[in-house]
Design a protein around this motif. Sequence first.
Motif, mmCIF file in Angstrom:
data_model
loop_
_atom_site.group_PDB
_atom_site.id
_atom_site.type_symbol
_atom_site.label_atom_id
_atom_site.label_comp_id
_atom_site.label_asym_id
_atom_site.label_seq_id
_atom_site.Cartn_x
_atom_site.Cartn_y
_atom_site.Cartn_z
ATOM 1 N N ALA A 117 0.791 -1.250 -0.170
ATOM 2 C CA ALA A 117 -0.069 -0.127 0.023
ATOM 3 C C ALA A 117 0.927 1.260 0.085
ATOM 4 O O ALA A 117 1.548 1.402 0.947
ATOM 5 C CB ALA A 117 -0.668 -0.093 1.155
ATOM 6 N N GLY A 118 1.002 1.775 -1.147
ATOM 7 C CA GLY A 118 1.895 2.913 -1.228
ATOM 8 C C GLY A 118 1.645 4.118 -0.274
ATOM 9 O O GLY A 118 0.529 4.285 0.064
ATOM 10 N N ALA A 119 2.768 4.662 0.475
ATOM 11 C CA ALA A 119 2.454 5.544 1.237
ATOM 12 C C ALA A 119 1.917 6.811 0.896
ATOM 13 O O ALA A 119 1.865 7.333 -0.391
ATOM 14 C CB ALA A 119 3.834 6.425 1.626
ATOM 15 N N MET A 120 0.801 7.155 1.397
ATOM 16 C CA MET A 120 -0.089 8.444 1.085
ATOM 17 C C MET A 120 -0.160 9.421 2.143
ATOM 18 O O MET A 120 -0.778 9.214 3.448
ATOM 19 C CB MET A 120 -1.672 8.077 0.512
ATOM 20 C CG MET A 120 -1.538 6.997 -0.408
ATOM 21 S SD MET A 120 -3.146 6.584 -0.930
ATOM 22 C CE MET A 120 -3.441 5.114 0.119
ATOM 23 N N SER A 121 0.442 10.699 2.189
ATOM 24 C CA SER A 121 0.542 11.690 3.241
ATOM 25 C C SER A 121 -0.942 11.702 3.927
ATOM 26 O O SER A 121 -2.031 12.027 3.074
ATOM 27 C CB SER A 121 1.105 12.847 2.580
ATOM 28 O OG SER A 121 2.295 12.617 2.282
ATOM 29 N N LEU A 125 10.057 8.257 3.112
ATOM 30 C CA LEU A 125 10.650 9.456 3.576
ATOM 31 C C LEU A 125 10.982 10.275 2.294
ATOM 32 O O LEU A 125 11.125 9.559 1.187
ATOM 33 C CB LEU A 125 12.159 9.122 4.194
ATOM 34 C CG LEU A 125 12.000 8.506 5.426
ATOM 35 C CD1 LEU A 125 13.391 8.244 6.039
ATOM 36 C CD2 LEU A 125 11.231 8.957 6.651
ATOM 37 N N ILE A 126 10.434 11.497 2.505
ATOM 38 C CA ILE A 126 10.813 12.479 1.344
ATOM 39 C C ILE A 126 12.118 12.792 1.122
ATOM 40 O O ILE A 126 12.553 13.467 2.368
ATOM 41 C CB ILE A 126 9.694 13.585 1.414
ATOM 42 C CG1 ILE A 126 8.501 13.316 1.624
ATOM 43 C CG2 ILE A 126 9.743 14.539 0.124
ATOM 44 C CD1 ILE A 126 7.739 12.344 0.389
ATOM 45 N N THR A 127 12.750 12.671 0.014
ATOM 46 C CA THR A 127 14.476 12.932 -0.169
ATOM 47 C C THR A 127 14.706 14.491 0.528
ATOM 48 O O THR A 127 15.540 14.689 0.865
ATOM 49 C CB THR A 127 14.858 12.586 -1.263
ATOM 50 O OG1 THR A 127 14.068 13.279 -2.181
ATOM 51 C CG2 THR A 127 15.135 11.328 -1.518
ATOM 52 N N GLY A 142 1.035 2.354 -10.025
ATOM 53 C CA GLY A 142 0.225 3.291 -11.082
ATOM 54 C C GLY A 142 -0.901 2.785 -11.953
ATOM 55 O O GLY A 142 -0.459 2.190 -12.874
ATOM 56 N N GLY A 143 -2.236 3.202 -11.393
ATOM 57 C CA GLY A 143 -3.214 2.876 -12.313
ATOM 58 C C GLY A 143 -3.879 1.474 -12.213
ATOM 59 O O GLY A 143 -4.420 0.935 -12.946
ATOM 60 N N ILE A 144 -3.198 0.563 -11.013
ATOM 61 C CA ILE A 144 -3.672 -0.640 -10.584
ATOM 62 C C ILE A 144 -4.939 -0.669 -10.100
ATOM 63 O O ILE A 144 -4.857 -0.196 -8.813
ATOM 64 C CB ILE A 144 -2.881 -1.587 -10.264
ATOM 65 C CG1 ILE A 144 -1.424 -1.487 -10.965
ATOM 66 C CG2 ILE A 144 -2.974 -2.908 -9.808
ATOM 67 C CD1 ILE A 144 -0.329 -2.334 -10.311
ATOM 68 N N GLY A 153 -2.181 2.725 -4.362
ATOM 69 C CA GLY A 153 -2.612 3.794 -3.594
ATOM 70 C C GLY A 153 -4.086 4.092 -3.558
ATOM 71 O O GLY A 153 -4.897 3.805 -2.604
ATOM 72 N N THR A 154 -4.494 4.797 -4.512
ATOM 73 C CA THR A 154 -5.876 4.928 -4.771
ATOM 74 C C THR A 154 -6.805 3.755 -4.323
ATOM 75 O O THR A 154 -7.736 4.119 -3.744
ATOM 76 C CB THR A 154 -6.253 5.119 -6.311
ATOM 77 O OG1 THR A 154 -5.224 6.351 -6.673
ATOM 78 C CG2 THR A 154 -7.497 5.629 -6.484
ATOM 79 N N ARG A 155 -6.548 2.658 -4.841
ATOM 80 C CA ARG A 155 -7.565 1.324 -4.448
ATOM 81 C C ARG A 155 -7.651 1.274 -2.952
ATOM 82 O O ARG A 155 -8.672 0.879 -2.254
ATOM 83 C CB ARG A 155 -6.890 0.264 -4.985
ATOM 84 C CG ARG A 155 -7.690 -1.123 -4.736
ATOM 85 C CD ARG A 155 -8.893 -1.096 -5.739
ATOM 86 N NE ARG A 155 -9.874 -2.240 -5.840
ATOM 87 C CZ ARG A 155 -10.681 -2.384 -5.077
ATOM 88 N NH1 ARG A 155 -11.054 -1.808 -3.863
ATOM 89 N NH2 ARG A 155 -11.353 -3.622 -5.134
HETATM 90 C C1 FMN Z 1 -3.745 10.609 -1.718
HETATM 91 C C2 FMN Z 1 -2.465 10.378 -2.062
HETATM 92 C C3 FMN Z 1 -1.402 10.604 -1.553
HETATM 93 C C4 FMN Z 1 -0.073 10.471 -1.675
HETATM 94 N N1 FMN Z 1 0.976 10.752 -1.088
HETATM 95 C C5 FMN Z 1 2.135 10.154 -1.339
HETATM 96 C C6 FMN Z 1 3.410 10.459 -0.526
HETATM 97 O O1 FMN Z 1 3.193 11.237 0.598
HETATM 98 N N2 FMN Z 1 4.643 9.810 -0.964
HETATM 99 C C7 FMN Z 1 4.867 8.935 -1.724
HETATM 100 O O2 FMN Z 1 5.873 8.551 -1.988
HETATM 101 N N3 FMN Z 1 3.583 8.840 -2.596
HETATM 102 C C8 FMN Z 1 2.673 9.199 -2.267
HETATM 103 N N4 FMN Z 1 1.386 8.816 -3.106
HETATM 104 C C9 FMN Z 1 1.626 7.791 -4.134
HETATM 105 C C10 FMN Z 1 1.166 6.502 -3.541
HETATM 106 O O3 FMN Z 1 2.074 6.099 -2.883
HETATM 107 C C11 FMN Z 1 1.102 5.538 -4.730
HETATM 108 O O4 FMN Z 1 2.297 5.241 -5.270
HETATM 109 C C12 FMN Z 1 0.381 5.567 -5.833
HETATM 110 O O5 FMN Z 1 -0.966 6.042 -5.314
HETATM 111 C C13 FMN Z 1 0.290 4.238 -6.725
HETATM 112 O O6 FMN Z 1 -1.027 4.687 -8.009
HETATM 113 P P1 FMN Z 1 -2.391 4.457 -7.793
HETATM 114 O O7 FMN Z 1 -2.861 5.563 -7.087
HETATM 115 O O8 FMN Z 1 -2.659 4.624 -9.270
HETATM 116 O O9 FMN Z 1 -2.425 2.947 -7.007
HETATM 117 C C14 FMN Z 1 -0.062 9.391 -2.907
HETATM 118 C C15 FMN Z 1 -0.984 8.938 -3.575
HETATM 119 C C16 FMN Z 1 -2.372 9.396 -3.358
HETATM 120 C C17 FMN Z 1 -3.620 8.845 -3.933
#
Ligand code: FMN
Length: 339
Positions: free
Chosen positions: A27-31, A80-82, A182-184, A204-206
Amino acid sequence: MTVGTERLTRRMERGAAFLGSDVAIMAGAMSWVSERNLVSAMSNAGGFGVIACGAMTPELLDTEIAATKALTQRPFGVNLITMHPALFDLIAVCARHEVGHVVLAGGLPPKGSLEAIKASGAKVICFAPTLAMAKKLIRSGVDALVIEGMEAGGHIGPVSTSVLAQEMLPEIADLVPVFVAGGIGRGEAIAGYLDMGAAGVQLGTRFVCATESIAHANFKKAFIRASARDAVASVQIDPRLPVIPVRALKNAGGELFTAKQREVAQSLDEGGVAMAEAQLQIEHYWAGALRRAVVDGDIEHGSVMAGQSVGMVTKVEPIAEIIATLMTEAASALEKRAG
Ligand SMILES: Cc1cc2nc3c(=O)[nH]c(=O)nc-3n(C[C@H](O)[C@H](O)[C@H](O)COP(=O)(O)O)c2cc1C
């Protein structure tokens, strides 16, 4: 176990072993979204959760990691954000907690950062925007890579996931585990990328509308209502005023941003504002906007970051069910391949 499930398990083996999870789905990190609740729920469900450090201070990150550890025994990562000014302090916090995986996002890893993370015993995962950069990162010692296409939510690059996967997987998938993002939205796509050599995937989105996600009810409703074409990339209207592309749902904030760019560009033409100040006004426009949408629920003026897969998000459901659905879809796609 069906043939499809067996095949899926085999294809995910390397990625899952690398993450220490049951399934090779991150689950990609989402702030603001990826905090203790979602991260622990993801890892407890057999996937791999990642805390979004974002702009947190080292103290806040310390608290968040401790709280996540209290909710799960399973491995999870920290993103972590670089360009964070306290990057090395944040790395030290991860090391103190013996976090097993650190994901570096937002640009190339600064000098010494890979070494600092590896010295703590953690594995480093980086985003590779191009094949040349992927090879360079591998030479520098990264343990795994994420390749993320422009369909994704949040900050994006210019190339689609399908093209990145074709260009990069044949060249690098044997060198380090590569996770495709991305886009899955469905498991069939996961099966496809695994077949192409990916070790796993990142979504992430899902996961935004998982029951365990603390995103505001308005934020979740906006996701459930939206279709793919509502998730648009921010547009730069003046070459002098750089805009970092971000994919988010169309809203009033987006329209006002375009108007703001026009206003600042005009002010530049008329000599009303200096270049540095003008660029700063654009750069700071969205400051705090994601928090406003995720935490406060202001989905009209905040930034509702979402990927194009948002159209496949149709309800609020437990994260374990989302994982189970994705795995069933992926397994059934692989089962069909037999015939
Ligand atoms: C609301 C939101 C916040 C996000 N914040 C970050 C973040 O802080 N750092 C990061 O590396 N990626 C961030 N992402 C990207 C996700 O980690 C993930 O790579 C991406 O959502 C994958 O693509 P998908 O949205 O098509 O599933 C964010 C994505 C979303 C939707």
